[in-house]
Structure formats: structure tokens, C-alpha cells
Design an enzyme around this catalytic site. Structure first.
Site, mmCIF file in Angstrom:
data_model
loop_
_atom_site.group_PDB
_atom_site.id
_atom_site.type_symbol
_atom_site.label_atom_id
_atom_site.label_comp_id
_atom_site.label_asym_id
_atom_site.label_seq_id
_atom_site.Cartn_x
_atom_site.Cartn_y
_atom_site.Cartn_z
ATOM 1 N N CYS A 132 138.009 -5.905 -17.932
ATOM 2 C CA CYS A 132 138.819 -5.708 -18.975
ATOM 3 C C CYS A 132 140.388 -5.317 -17.989
ATOM 4 C CB CYS A 132 138.414 -4.922 -19.769
ATOM 5 S SG CYS A 132 140.171 -4.598 -20.834
ATOM 6 N N HIS A 189 133.994 -5.599 -23.093
ATOM 7 C CA HIS A 189 133.330 -4.273 -22.744
ATOM 8 C C HIS A 189 131.577 -4.366 -22.461
ATOM 9 C CE1 HIS A 189 136.869 -2.686 -22.132
ATOM 10 N NE2 HIS A 189 137.353 -3.067 -22.978
ATOM 11 N N GLU A 249 130.031 -2.157 -21.454
ATOM 12 C CA GLU A 249 129.521 -0.728 -21.852
ATOM 13 C C GLU A 249 129.657 -0.317 -23.339
ATOM 14 O OE1 GLU A 249 132.464 -2.147 -20.978
ATOM 15 O OE2 GLU A 249 133.922 -0.509 -21.593
#
Ligand code: XMP
Length: 454
Positions: free
Chosen positions: A24, A112, A114
């Protein structure tokens, strides 16, 4: 990135020397610093998106589906990549969703990986860690226990450690590891703040003693109730509970001679949440003001779990043979029932809520639903409502039941518990808990609501 105090990193130190993955803002920074162009986007992307192009031959994107769902959260966008960079993934509205620097293991991803909503995010992270960084993926809880206990022995020697236990998973696993390393030199303190669940203090203390921990139970209920008298504002209540806890813990810690260390059950997400990119001056407040801190806070800190995530902590706990009634527990907030009694707190209200909560939690266990729920509890509302019991009009309290599903508590959905189960629990509460004549069920998700009501 265009702001004066925008976070920066000296990429020269890493790029081309070790594998780098910018996520990001990290990806944008990388592109910008190497001659690309990052601009405020016309189309903001927040939430779910689908990849539309993927270079599956690229090591980072191996096994990633062409239309893989990813999670975006950005206002700026990378309009142009630097010359030496190649595109490895796009979505319909974000052309530069992932890129690689040619001839180097330097990567950037705009989305993202994660978060759980990036459905193949874990594969991307595994590709990076295993295939690109060459890590062996040989972490096991047994090896972690072995190396951590050996490390703690070397670090602590014959020193004494004091530690507050909460009955939760993290502090229990951390204490057990330290106990394996230094035995009776670990002094544990478990405080009854009068805001625990029904029988929790006795049950948990018993489990700790069973585990061989050197633990002292401290009944400080009166001190907490006294400090909370008349307080109605949620933040005031939280502060009062925190302050009294520190007073009680400090007084107990003083009774142990020559303590050098404070043990803590900090886990990796706690570490991340407490780090500010703006540097120590913005983050660390009281810790720098050592003179004004209670004595135990001046101790050196030992945190054996500070590199682990919750699921890893549970695996370590299993290896240490910690009982499932501690390992499998739902999370429970530090201020306990204090933030589930709206308005002021009295021992009578605590008693009512403990009974209601007990029926609900026991009901979940008996119905085999406890493990399907991430967190559950009851809330005592500051209102009364009219009811009828037999021929009598009643004017009594209302409780709300709350049960949520979640992965990490950051987002949560209300749990679709079976109606029959809710009906049974509601009946049992109204029929057996004196002072309650109405039960409601909270059907709000987080966001926009939070899990707790205060
Ligand atoms: P919220 O209400 O913010 O809760 O959605 C998210 C998770 O955090 C827990 N929680 C706390 N835990 N001290 C704690 O130790 C607190 O003051 C506190 N407030 C909320 C909450 O129980 C849920 O698991």
C-alpha cells in the site's frame, strides 16, 4: 506522501540487497522515490476489488487466480511506474495493483494481502517469504518452546520476575513459559477487581495453581467498587479501573523482595498497534516520565510472546499442555463487566450481570455453540421496562445479549444463533435472575457498532 511529515524510509539500504515487499503506502513510496508518479486518485478504492490481470509466472503471483478478490484501502494511486519496474497485477480500476523491479527482488502491492478479505493474500505472503526470501517454513511450537525457554533461562538467570495474570490466553501462556525457565522465581499476581465473571476468580486461580504457577490471588473488589462509585462516563470508568489496578499491583509487587523484571503477555499485534510511525516522541508518553511511574513499571520488561500472533500463542499453549478451559476462552476485556454495565456500577448490578452472563455462556457451552462464537457476553442496560409475572406488574431491568463472529476483533458480525437457543436462554434468565424482566439480542455488526457497548 506529499505531506511534510510523511513517513519515509531509506530504501537504498535495502533495495537490491535483501528482498523488499512494499504494501500500500510502501508500494507508493517505492514507486515515487524511484522516478514513478503517485497522484490523488479519481476513483478511490476502498474495500473488495477483483484482480483483472495477474502475471502468474512471477514468483510473487504464483498460484494467484486471475480474478482473485483483494482488499483495497487507498486514496492515492500509482499513476506511472518507474522505468525499471514491471507490472505484475491490475484490477479494473487500479492499473498498478502489483509490480516488481526488473532484475531485483523488490516488489510492491497496492492492496492488502494481510487481511482476510484478500482471499489469496496468504499465498502471496507465503510466496514472498518462502520462494523469494528462501525461508524454510520450519517454525513449530515445540521448537519455539525449547528455544524460548533456553533464551529466558539465559536472560533471567536467578533474577525474580513479577507478573500480573488475567485468566486470558496470552498472560497464561507467557507465564507458563517463564515458569518453565525460572520456576518459583516467577511471582504471579491475579487481582479480583470485582468485575470478573461469576466464579472466575476462584476457577482461574485454581487452574493456575494446578499448573504449578506461584500465584497470589488478591481480593481488591472493595477498592474497585469504591473508586467506581457514581462514575457513569465510560472513559472515567475505564480510567478508574486502570488506576486502581496499578495501585493494587504496585502494592503487591512491593511485597516481593529484589524483583528485577516485569513479565508481560504482549503479543505481536499489541506491538504493532503501539508503534507510531511518527517516532518515540509521539508514542511514548508516561514511559519516559520514569520518575512518576509506579515502581513495578521501572522494572525491565520480559515479553516472551511479542513475536507471535494469537493462533501461534494458542499452539504454543497446547504444546505446554495448558488446559483448554484457559486456551479456548473467548477474549474478555481488562475492565471486565465494568464496561458492560451501562451507567454507574454497584455490587448489586455486578451480581445481576454475573448471573445473566453465566446462564448465557453456560448455555453456549451446553449447546455446543461456544467455539463457534468469537466472543459473547451480556450487557446490563440503564433502563427498566414494564412486564408481567403471574398477576403482578413488574418494572425491572433489561439485559442485552451479544455474541459475535470475528477473526481478530477489528471487524465483527453478530452471530446468527438459533432462535430456539435464544428463547431458552431468555426464559432461563427471566425466570431465575431476580430483577430482570426483559432480554434483547444485539444484531449490530462492527463497524459501525463496536463489540462492547462502552
Ligand atoms: P470493541 O468494543 O472496541 O472491542 O469492538 C474489540 C475487542 O477489544 C476488547 N476490549 C478491550 N480489551 N481493555 C481490554 O483489555 C479494554 O479497555 C477493552 N475494550 C474493548 C473487546 O472485549 C473486544 O474483544
Amino acid at each position: 506522501m506529499r505531506q511534510e511529515d510523511a513517513p519515509d524510509v531509506d530504501l537504498e539500504n535495502y533495495s537490491g540487497k535483501v528482498p523488499v515487499l512494499g504494501v500500500c503506502y510502501g508500494a507508493q513510496l517505492m514507486a515515487q522515490k524511484n522516478g514513478g508518479n503517485v497522484l490523488p486518485s479519481n476513483i478511490r478504492e476502498y474495500g473488495r476489488a477483483k484482480l483483472s490481470k495477474v502475471d502468474q509466472h512471477n514468483d510473487l503471483m504464483k498460484e494467484i487466480s486471475i480474478d482473485s478478490q483483494v482488499w483495497m484501502s487507498h486514496a492515492d494511486t500509482i499513476a506511472e511506474l518507474p522505468d525499471a519496474y514491471e507490472l505484475i497485477a491490475s484490477t479494473a480500476s487500479v492499473r498498478v495493483a502489483a509490480f516488481k523491479k526488473k532484475g531485483e527482488d523488490t516488489y510492491g502491492i497496492q492492496f492488502h494481502p494481510e487481511v482476510t478479505h484478500s482471499l489469496e493474500g496468504k499465498t502471496i505472503l507465503r510466496n514472498f517469504v518462502v520462494h523469494i526470501c528462501g525461508c524454510a517454513q520450519d517454525w513449530t511450537p515445540d521448537i519455539f518452546v525449547e528455544t524460548t525457554v533456553a533464551g529466558l533461562k539465559a536472560q533471567l538467570g536467578d533474577d525474580k520476575v513479577v507478573m500480573g495474570l488475567s485468566g486470558g490466553v496470552d498472560s497464561s501462556v507467557a507465564a507458563t513459559l517463564i515458569h518453565h525457565a525460572i520456576g518459583k522465581n516467577l511471582h504471579c499476581i491475579f487481582v479480583d477487581n470485582g468485575l470478573l465473571r461469576k466464579n472466575e476468580f476462584e476457577d482461574v486461580l485454581h487452574s493456575y495453581k494446578d499448573m504449578g504457577l506461584n500465584v497470589k490471588g488478591v481480593d481488591a473488589r472493595e477498592q474497585f467498587y469504591e473508586a467506581l462509585k457514581g462514575l457513569t462516563d465510560p472513559e472515567d470508568k475505564r480510567k478508574a479501573i486502570g488506576r486502581v489496578f496499578i495501585e493494587v499491583f504496585d502494592a503487591e509487587a512491593h511485597k516481593i523482595q529484589n524483583v528485577k523484571w516485569l513479565g508481560q503477555g504482549t503479543i505481536y499485534p499489541d506491538v504493532i498497534e503501539s508503534v507510531s510511525v511518527k517516532g518515540p516522541s509521539a508514542t511514548i508518553k508516561s514511559h519516559h516520565n520514569v520518575g512518576g511511574l509506579p515502581d513495578f513499571m521501572k522494572l525491565k520488561v520480559v515479553e516472551p510472546l511479542n513475536t507471535l500472533f494469537k493462533d501461534e500463542v494458542r499452539l504454543v499453549g497446547k504444546t505446554l499442555e495448558i488446559h483448554q478451559n484457559i486456551l479456548g476462552r473467548h477474549p474478555f476485556p481488562g475492565p471486565g463487566l465494568g464496561i458492560r454495565i451501562l451507567g454507574d456500577i454497584t455490587p448489586e448490578k455486578v451480581h445481576i450481570l454475573q448471573e445473566v452472563d453465566h446462564i448465557f455462556i453456560n448455555g453456549l457451552k451446553k449447546a455446543g455453540l461456544y467455539d463457534d462464537v468469537w466472543q459473547a457476553g451480556a450487557i446490563l442496560l440503564p433502563i427498566q421496562s414494564v412486564g408481567v409475572m403471574g398477576d403482578e406488574r413488574t418494572y425491572e431491568r433489561v439485559v442485552s445479549l451479544r455474541a459475535v463472529t470475528s477473526v481478530d476483533g477489528m471487524t465483527a458480525d453478530w452471530c446468527h444463533l438459533p432462535y430456539e437457543f435464544l428463547a431458552d436462554v431468555s426464559n432461563e434468565i427471566i425466570n431465575t435472575v431476580k430483577g430482570v424482566n426483559r432480554v434483547v439480542y444485539d444484531i449490530s455488526s462492527k463497524p459501525p457498532a463496536t463489540i462492547e457497548w462502552e
